[in-house]
Design a protein around this motif. Structure first.
Motif, PDB file in Angstrom:
ATOM      1  N   SER A   1      -4.344   0.323  -5.441  1.00 32.73           N
ATOM      2  CA  SER A   1      -2.998   0.007  -5.917  1.00 32.73           C
ATOM      3  C   SER A   1      -2.312  -1.030  -5.032  1.00 32.73           C
ATOM      4  O   SER A   1      -1.282  -1.585  -5.409  1.00 32.73           O
ATOM      5  CB  SER A   1      -2.137   1.282  -5.964  1.00 32.73           C
ATOM      6  OG  SER A   1      -1.934   1.802  -4.660  1.00 32.73           O
TER       7      SER A   1
ATOM      8  N   PRO B   1      -0.685   9.329  -8.270  1.00 36.42           N
ATOM      9  CA  PRO B   1      -0.318   8.882  -6.921  1.00 36.42           C
ATOM     10  C   PRO B   1       0.020  10.058  -6.018  1.00 36.42           C
ATOM     11  O   PRO B   1       0.546  11.081  -6.476  1.00 36.42           O
ATOM     12  CB  PRO B   1       0.912   7.999  -7.160  1.00 36.42           C
ATOM     13  CG  PRO B   1       0.781   7.556  -8.579  1.00 36.42           C
ATOM     14  CD  PRO B   1       0.187   8.735  -9.293  1.00 36.42           C
TER      15      PRO B   1
ATOM     16  N   TRP C   1      -5.415   2.941   4.508  1.00 37.14           N
ATOM     17  CA  TRP C   1      -5.163   2.178   3.281  1.00 37.14           C
ATOM     18  C   TRP C   1      -5.939   0.865   3.339  1.00 37.14           C
ATOM     19  O   TRP C   1      -5.372  -0.219   3.255  1.00 37.14           O
ATOM     20  CB  TRP C   1      -3.682   1.861   3.111  1.00 37.14           C
ATOM     21  CG  TRP C   1      -2.770   3.047   3.013  1.00 37.14           C
ATOM     22  CD1 TRP C   1      -3.117   4.350   2.855  1.00 37.14           C
ATOM     23  CD2 TRP C   1      -1.343   3.014   3.076  1.00 37.14           C
ATOM     24  NE1 TRP C   1      -1.996   5.143   2.819  1.00 37.14           N
ATOM     25  CE2 TRP C   1      -0.887   4.349   2.945  1.00 37.14           C
ATOM     26  CE3 TRP C   1      -0.405   1.992   3.211  1.00 37.14           C
ATOM     27  CZ2 TRP C   1       0.457   4.685   2.960  1.00 37.14           C
ATOM     28  CZ3 TRP C   1       0.942   2.316   3.235  1.00 37.14           C
ATOM     29  CH2 TRP C   1       1.374   3.652   3.104  1.00 37.14           C
TER      30      TRP C   1
ATOM     31  N   HIS D   1       2.995   5.065  -1.112  1.00 34.05           N
ATOM     32  CA  HIS D   1       2.036   4.025  -0.730  1.00 34.05           C
ATOM     33  C   HIS D   1       1.072   3.665  -1.858  1.00 34.05           C
ATOM     34  O   HIS D   1       0.558   2.544  -1.908  1.00 34.05           O
ATOM     35  CB  HIS D   1       1.233   4.470   0.501  1.00 34.05           C
ATOM     36  CG  HIS D   1       0.274   5.592   0.236  1.00 34.05           C
ATOM     37  ND1 HIS D   1       0.680   6.903   0.184  1.00 34.05           N
ATOM     38  CD2 HIS D   1      -1.060   5.595  -0.004  1.00 34.05           C
ATOM     39  CE1 HIS D   1      -0.365   7.670  -0.060  1.00 34.05           C
ATOM     40  NE2 HIS D   1      -1.438   6.903  -0.181  1.00 34.05           N
ATOM     41  N   ASP D   2       0.788   4.606  -2.768  1.00 34.89           N
ATOM     42  CA  ASP D   2      -0.119   4.272  -3.866  1.00 34.89           C
ATOM     43  C   ASP D   2       0.541   4.445  -5.232  1.00 34.89           C
ATOM     44  O   ASP D   2      -0.141   4.590  -6.251  1.00 34.89           O
ATOM     45  CB  ASP D   2      -1.407   5.098  -3.776  1.00 34.89           C
ATOM     46  CG  ASP D   2      -1.166   6.606  -3.887  1.00 34.89           C
ATOM     47  OD1 ASP D   2      -0.001   7.028  -3.824  1.00 34.89           O
ATOM     48  OD2 ASP D   2      -2.153   7.350  -4.032  1.00 34.89           O
TER      49      ASP D   2
ATOM     50  N   ALA E   1      -7.667   1.210  -1.188  1.00 35.06           N
ATOM     51  CA  ALA E   1      -6.299   1.290  -1.728  1.00 35.06           C
ATOM     52  C   ALA E   1      -6.166   0.318  -2.906  1.00 35.06           C
ATOM     53  O   ALA E   1      -5.613  -0.778  -2.779  1.00 35.06           O
ATOM     54  CB  ALA E   1      -5.277   0.972  -0.635  1.00 35.06           C
TER      55      ALA E   1
END
Length: 209
Positions: free
Chosen positions: A146, A164, A139, A168-169, A144
């Motif tokens: 987001s 997603p 990430w 995590h995203d 990443a």
């Protein structure tokens, strides 16, 4: 035993030397063996022989110790104040200010807890954290989107919707997207659905004329 001294305040002794120097120029006779570790506790006086003598005074030593402890406490307090002021400036900076101060921000690391709004460096660029998370090796700030935004080149506030793959995203509350040629803003945290899949999780953003 005659020793040369440098006077301190109020007839105390600051330094001593076995030979006369520029600093230690005043000859003094010590009444007792010298405790070099407590030299600041000695007081000088004129003896009956009209010579300068020195003897250890417990009260003087204790006063010196208290003063040194207070000085250490002040230095510690000042350092804490400086550190807090430094951290406050970095934490409350605008994007424009943060860009100027980029070299002062920490480098991105794996397995670190990052809070929303924090700034960090990666690949020579400054990024702002978009949501709370614990960083992982895959990430990285440049991928990443987001989790991070490049401060010098912020992304479109309504980028194309990207499904997603997990928490995590996922989209956070307030995140914007473009979906089927319309702009939407997420109404919830942890949003992993498109507006078509979960309409209640999104609101349409009306275009301003």
């Amino acid at each position: 035993m005659q020793i040369y001294i440098e006077y301190g305040l109020n007839a105390t002794i600051k330094n001593i030397s076995s030979v006369k120097t520029e600093q230690c120029y005043a000859p003094v006779f010590f009444d007792d063996p010298i405790d070099i570790d407590k030299i600041e506790g000695y007081m000088t006086y004129i003896g009956s022989d009209s010579q300068t003598h020195a003897s250890f005074d417990q009260a003087t030593w204790e006063a010196y110790e208290r003063a040194k402890e207070e000085e250490r406490a002040r230095e510690q307090a000042q350092k804490m104040l400086d550190d807090l002021s430094y951290k406050t400036v970095l934490d409350t900076a605008t994007d424009e200010q943060a860009l100027v101060m980029r070299p002062l921000y920490p480098m991105w690391q794996v397995d670190q807890v990052y809070k929303k709004g924090a700034y960090l460096q990666y690949g020579g660029k400054l990024y702002r954290v978009l949501q709370d998370h614990t960083s992982q090796a895959d990430w990285t700030p440049d991928k990443a989107v987001s989790l991070y935004v490049n401060v010098a080149d912020p992304q479109d506030p309504y980028p194309p919707f990207k499904k997603p793959t997990g928490a995590h995203d996922a989209y956070s509350k307030g995140d914007g997207i473009t979906f089927e040629e319309k702009h939407y803003r997420s109404k919830i945290d942890g949003n992993v659905y498109s507006p078509a899949e979960y309409p209640a999780g999104w609101e349409i953003v009306e275009e301003e004329n």
